[in-house]
Design a protein around this motif. Structure first.
Motif, PDB file in Angstrom:
ATOM      1  N   PRO A   1       0.819  -1.207   0.000  1.00 19.64           N
ATOM      2  CA  PRO A   1       0.000   0.000   0.000  1.00 19.64           C
ATOM      3  C   PRO A   1       0.856   1.262   0.000  1.00 19.64           C
ATOM      4  N   PRO A   2       0.195   2.406  -0.128  1.00 19.11           N
ATOM      5  CA  PRO A   2       0.961   3.659  -0.098  1.00 19.11           C
ATOM      6  C   PRO A   2       1.833   3.706   1.160  1.00 19.11           C
ATOM      7  N   GLY A   3       3.050   4.151   0.993  1.00 16.82           N
ATOM      8  CA  GLY A   3       3.993   4.183   2.097  1.00 16.82           C
ATOM      9  C   GLY A   3       5.097   3.155   1.957  1.00 16.82           C
ATOM     10  N   GLY A   4       4.941   2.242   0.986  1.00 15.78           N
ATOM     11  CA  GLY A   4       6.025   1.321   0.674  1.00 15.78           C
ATOM     12  C   GLY A   4       6.136   0.069   1.515  1.00 15.78           C
ATOM     13  N   ALA A   5       5.051  -0.382   2.140  1.00 11.27           N
ATOM     14  CA  ALA A   5       5.122  -1.594   2.959  1.00 11.27           C
ATOM     15  C   ALA A   5       5.204  -2.865   2.119  1.00 11.27           C
ATOM     16  N   GLY A   6       4.806  -2.788   0.845  1.00 10.36           N
ATOM     17  CA  GLY A   6       4.879  -3.954  -0.032  1.00 10.36           C
ATOM     18  C   GLY A   6       5.468  -3.588  -1.378  1.00 10.36           C
ATOM     19  N   VAL A   7       6.223  -4.521  -1.969  1.00  9.09           N
ATOM     20  CA  VAL A   7       6.818  -4.323  -3.288  1.00  9.09           C
ATOM     21  C   VAL A   7       6.242  -5.399  -4.218  1.00  9.09           C
ATOM     22  N   ILE A   8       6.036  -5.050  -5.473  1.00  8.23           N
ATOM     23  CA  ILE A   8       5.409  -5.972  -6.418  1.00  8.23           C
ATOM     24  C   ILE A   8       6.157  -7.292  -6.484  1.00  8.23           C
ATOM     25  N   PHE A   9       5.410  -8.373  -6.452  1.00  5.11           N
ATOM     26  CA  PHE A   9       5.967  -9.721  -6.582  1.00  5.11           C
ATOM     27  C   PHE A   9       5.467 -10.376  -7.863  1.00  5.11           C
ATOM     28  N   ASN A  10       4.156 -10.263  -8.109  1.00  3.91           N
ATOM     29  CA  ASN A  10       3.571 -10.952  -9.254  1.00  3.91           C
ATOM     30  C   ASN A  10       2.178 -10.387  -9.524  1.00  3.91           C
ATOM     31  N   ARG A  11       1.736 -10.615 -10.723  1.00  3.64           N
ATOM     32  CA  ARG A  11       0.351 -10.314 -11.075  1.00  3.64           C
ATOM     33  C   ARG A  11      -0.291 -11.627 -11.480  1.00  3.64           C
ATOM     34  N   ILE A  12      -1.463 -11.880 -10.926  1.00  2.09           N
ATOM     35  CA  ILE A  12      -2.246 -13.058 -11.299  1.00  2.09           C
ATOM     36  C   ILE A  12      -3.617 -12.553 -11.708  1.00  2.09           C
ATOM     37  N   ASN A  13      -3.907 -12.731 -12.980  1.00  2.09           N
ATOM     38  CA  ASN A  13      -5.152 -12.228 -13.561  1.00  2.09           C
ATOM     39  C   ASN A  13      -5.287 -10.729 -13.286  1.00  2.09           C
ATOM     40  N   GLN A  14      -6.313 -10.319 -12.570  1.00  3.13           N
ATOM     41  CA  GLN A  14      -6.557  -8.888 -12.359  1.00  3.13           C
ATOM     42  C   GLN A  14      -5.873  -8.310 -11.119  1.00  3.13           C
ATOM     43  N   HIS A  15      -5.299  -9.177 -10.286  1.00  3.54           N
ATOM     44  CA  HIS A  15      -4.743  -8.707  -9.022  1.00  3.54           C
ATOM     45  C   HIS A  15      -3.216  -8.651  -9.039  1.00  3.54           C
ATOM     46  N   CYS A  16      -2.686  -7.619  -8.392  1.00  9.42           N
ATOM     47  CA  CYS A  16      -1.252  -7.447  -8.189  1.00  9.42           C
ATOM     48  C   CYS A  16      -0.946  -7.884  -6.749  1.00  9.42           C
ATOM     49  N   TYR A  17       0.146  -8.639  -6.573  1.00  6.97           N
ATOM     50  CA  TYR A  17       0.525  -9.179  -5.263  1.00  6.97           C
ATOM     51  C   TYR A  17       1.854  -8.587  -4.826  1.00  6.97           C
ATOM     52  N   TYR A  18       1.924  -8.255  -3.536  1.00  7.43           N
ATOM     53  CA  TYR A  18       3.069  -7.512  -2.985  1.00  7.43           C
ATOM     54  C   TYR A  18       3.644  -8.213  -1.758  1.00  7.43           C
ATOM     55  N   THR A  19       4.967  -8.407  -1.768  1.00  8.46           N
ATOM     56  CA  THR A  19       5.665  -8.968  -0.616  1.00  8.46           C
ATOM     57  C   THR A  19       6.106  -7.823   0.292  1.00  8.46           C
ATOM     58  N   PRO A  20       6.273  -8.115   1.580  1.00 10.99           N
ATOM     59  CA  PRO A  20       6.614  -7.035   2.513  1.00 10.99           C
ATOM     60  C   PRO A  20       8.039  -6.509   2.308  1.00 10.99           C
ATOM     61  N   THR A  21       8.171  -5.221   2.508  1.00  7.78           N
ATOM     62  CA  THR A  21       9.474  -4.563   2.521  1.00  7.78           C
ATOM     63  C   THR A  21       9.882  -4.384   3.992  1.00  7.78           C
TER      64      THR A  21
END
Length: 148
Positions: free
Chosen positions: A122-142
């Protein structure tokens, strides 16, 4: 009568990713499991050591858990979902502690309604892009996430 965690998770899976296929539904369920199992940060405090229901019911985390958005009724909410066998099967799989490798340790996801995934969420940089599956973007923690 209150619904079980299994039924609530099945409803959430259908609501959040019912049109995303098995991998999309497993990805959403995996984020919930990852949140319940993460050893630090906000979700560790919310889950109290693994409570999936506490993660699902955490306020303002899942659009499908809201009956209203911006003052308007949200018809796409868990209370309007009638899960099918596939949703229960994925809920059971997730409750058993399984996760989908396609999302890694992701703690966040969202649909950007855009072909591109923003690099951080989310805004603020707690997650960085990992993968996109269909319509959703997934983020791993920073490292920022650990301080939440």
């Amino acid at each position: 009568m209150p619904i079980t965690t299994r039924e609530l998770l099945a409803k959430l899976i259908k609501c959040e990713a019912g049109g995303e296929g098995d991998n999309g539904m497993r990805a959403v369920a995996s984020v919930i499991v990852n949140r319940a199992q993460v050893p630090n940060g906000e979700f560790a405090r919310v889950s109290h050591g693994g409570d999936i229901r506490a993660i699902i019911e955490q306020q303002n985390q899942f659009t499908c858990m809201k009956e209203a958005i911006g003052g308007a009724y949200n018809a796409q909410n868990v209370w309007n979902m009638d899960p099918e066998d596939v949703h229960y099967a994925i809920a059971d799989w997730a409750i058993a502690g399984n996760t989908f490798s396609g999302v890694g340790d992701s703690l966040f996801y969202f649909n950007p309604f855009n072909p591109q995934c923003p690099p951080y969420f989310p805004p603020g940089g707690a997650g960085v892009i990992f993968n996109r599956i269909n319509q959703h973007c997934y983020y791993t923690p920073t490292s920022v996430y650990a301080t939440t």
